[in-house]
Design a protein around this motif. Structure first.
Motif, PDB file in Angstrom:
ATOM      1  N   ASP A  24       0.851  -1.188   0.000  1.00 11.14           N
ATOM      2  CA  ASP A  24       0.000   0.000   0.000  1.00 11.14           C
ATOM      3  C   ASP A  24       0.890   1.243   0.000  1.00 11.14           C
ATOM      4  OD1 ASP A  24       0.883   0.433   2.641  1.00 11.14           O
ATOM      5  OD2 ASP A  24      -0.990  -0.224   3.529  1.00 11.14           O
ATOM      6  N   ARG A  25       0.256   2.406  -0.062  1.00 13.35           N
ATOM      7  CA  ARG A  25       0.978   3.680  -0.177  1.00 13.35           C
ATOM      8  C   ARG A  25       1.970   3.885   0.963  1.00 13.35           C
ATOM      9  NH1 ARG A  25       1.148   9.270   0.568  1.00 13.35           N
ATOM     10  NH2 ARG A  25       0.931  10.458  -1.382  1.00 13.35           N
ATOM     11  N   ALA A  44      -6.759   5.350  -9.568  1.00 14.33           N
ATOM     12  CA  ALA A  44      -5.345   5.068  -9.315  1.00 14.33           C
ATOM     13  C   ALA A  44      -4.631   6.298  -8.774  1.00 14.33           C
ATOM     14  CB  ALA A  44      -4.669   4.609 -10.601  1.00 14.33           C
ATOM     15  N   GLU A  45      -3.495   6.028  -8.140  1.00 18.40           N
ATOM     16  CA  GLU A  45      -2.577   7.074  -7.726  1.00 18.40           C
ATOM     17  C   GLU A  45      -1.213   6.701  -8.297  1.00 18.40           C
ATOM     18  OE1 GLU A  45      -0.978   9.379  -3.738  1.00 18.40           O
ATOM     19  OE2 GLU A  45      -1.885   7.399  -3.504  1.00 18.40           O
ATOM     20  N   VAL A  46      -0.506   7.677  -8.815  1.00 24.25           N
ATOM     21  CA  VAL A  46       0.828   7.445  -9.360  1.00 24.25           C
ATOM     22  C   VAL A  46       1.823   8.215  -8.499  1.00 24.25           C
ATOM     23  CG1 VAL A  46       2.334   7.607 -11.375  1.00 24.25           C
ATOM     24  CG2 VAL A  46      -0.134   7.266 -11.693  1.00 24.25           C
ATOM     25  N   LEU A  47       2.768   7.484  -7.914  1.00 20.96           N
ATOM     26  CA  LEU A  47       3.839   8.086  -7.133  1.00 20.96           C
ATOM     27  C   LEU A  47       5.097   8.079  -7.990  1.00 20.96           C
ATOM     28  CD1 LEU A  47       3.334   6.238  -3.719  1.00 20.96           C
ATOM     29  CD2 LEU A  47       2.379   8.442  -4.440  1.00 20.96           C
ATOM     30  N   THR A  48       5.809   9.206  -8.030  1.00 23.98           N
ATOM     31  CA  THR A  48       7.037   9.303  -8.812  1.00 23.98           C
ATOM     32  C   THR A  48       8.208   9.519  -7.871  1.00 23.98           C
ATOM     33  OG1 THR A  48       5.807  10.305 -10.631  1.00 23.98           O
ATOM     34  CG2 THR A  48       8.190  10.531 -10.685  1.00 23.98           C
ATOM     35  N   VAL A  58       5.300   4.441  -9.657  1.00 25.44           N
ATOM     36  CA  VAL A  58       4.624   3.369  -8.925  1.00 25.44           C
ATOM     37  C   VAL A  58       3.128   3.636  -9.017  1.00 25.44           C
ATOM     38  CG1 VAL A  58       4.374   2.253  -6.683  1.00 25.44           C
ATOM     39  CG2 VAL A  58       6.616   3.149  -7.381  1.00 25.44           C
ATOM     40  N   PHE A  59       2.398   2.679  -9.596  1.00 26.11           N
ATOM     41  CA  PHE A  59       0.961   2.824  -9.828  1.00 26.11           C
ATOM     42  C   PHE A  59       0.195   2.015  -8.794  1.00 26.11           C
ATOM     43  CE2 PHE A  59       3.163   3.606 -13.737  1.00 26.11           C
ATOM     44  CZ  PHE A  59       2.437   4.584 -14.394  1.00 26.11           C
ATOM     45  N   GLY A  68      -5.544   1.682  -2.041  1.00 24.13           N
ATOM     46  CA  GLY A  68      -4.706   1.460  -3.208  1.00 24.13           C
ATOM     47  C   GLY A  68      -3.506   0.586  -2.894  1.00 24.13           C
ATOM     48  N   VAL A  69      -3.213  -0.332  -3.806  1.00 21.06           N
ATOM     49  CA  VAL A  69      -2.018  -1.166  -3.695  1.00 21.06           C
ATOM     50  C   VAL A  69      -1.280  -1.138  -5.034  1.00 21.06           C
ATOM     51  CG1 VAL A  69      -2.907  -2.692  -1.890  1.00 21.06           C
ATOM     52  CG2 VAL A  69      -3.273  -3.280  -4.269  1.00 21.06           C
ATOM     53  N   VAL A  70       0.015  -1.380  -4.972  1.00 21.70           N
ATOM     54  CA  VAL A  70       0.846  -1.343  -6.169  1.00 21.70           C
ATOM     55  C   VAL A  70       0.485  -2.506  -7.088  1.00 21.70           C
ATOM     56  CG1 VAL A  70       3.202  -1.452  -7.081  1.00 21.70           C
ATOM     57  CG2 VAL A  70       2.741  -0.253  -4.918  1.00 21.70           C
TER      58      VAL A  70
END
Length: 105
Positions: A24-25, A44-48, A58-59, A68-70
């Motif tokens: 998870d995040r 979705a959340e996208v972490l850069t 990371v989506f 949310g999970v990767v």
């Protein structure tokens, strides 16, 4: 003449590479440090994350419980934006995290 080779990441960092899929995040941030950018899309959340030589995307997709999970990880070169090895980029992100004074996972 400039040396264009990527920096060597210490073996101790490489062996500590986390498996991101399914995290998870909070777990991703604990493993990789604070993202440079976070953007939210419909489901979705996208972490850069910025590595020494790459950017790691990371989506995280929402599950039925809304958490949310990767589900996907993508690594791109900082110059030219070509796809690069996910593992090598994760090592690079961990190297930058270690250089900033935080201990890698």
């Amino acid at each position: 003449m400039a040396d264009d080779r990527p920096p060597v990441i210490p073996a101790s960092t490489a062996t500590a590479r986390p498996k991101l899929t399914g995290l998870d995040r909070a777990a991703v941030i604990e493993a990789l440090g604070r993202p440079r950018l976070s953007r939210r899309e419909a489901t979705a959340e996208v972490l850069t994350f910025g590595g020494l030589e790459c950017s790691l995307f990371v989506f995280l997709y929402d599950g039925p419980d809304g958490i949310g999970v990767v589900r996907h990880v993508e690594a791109r070169a900082r110059q030219g934006f070509a796809l690069v090895s996910d593992g090598r980029c994760i090592d690079s992100v961990l190297g930058r995290k270690a250089a900033a004074g935080a201990s890698p996972v």
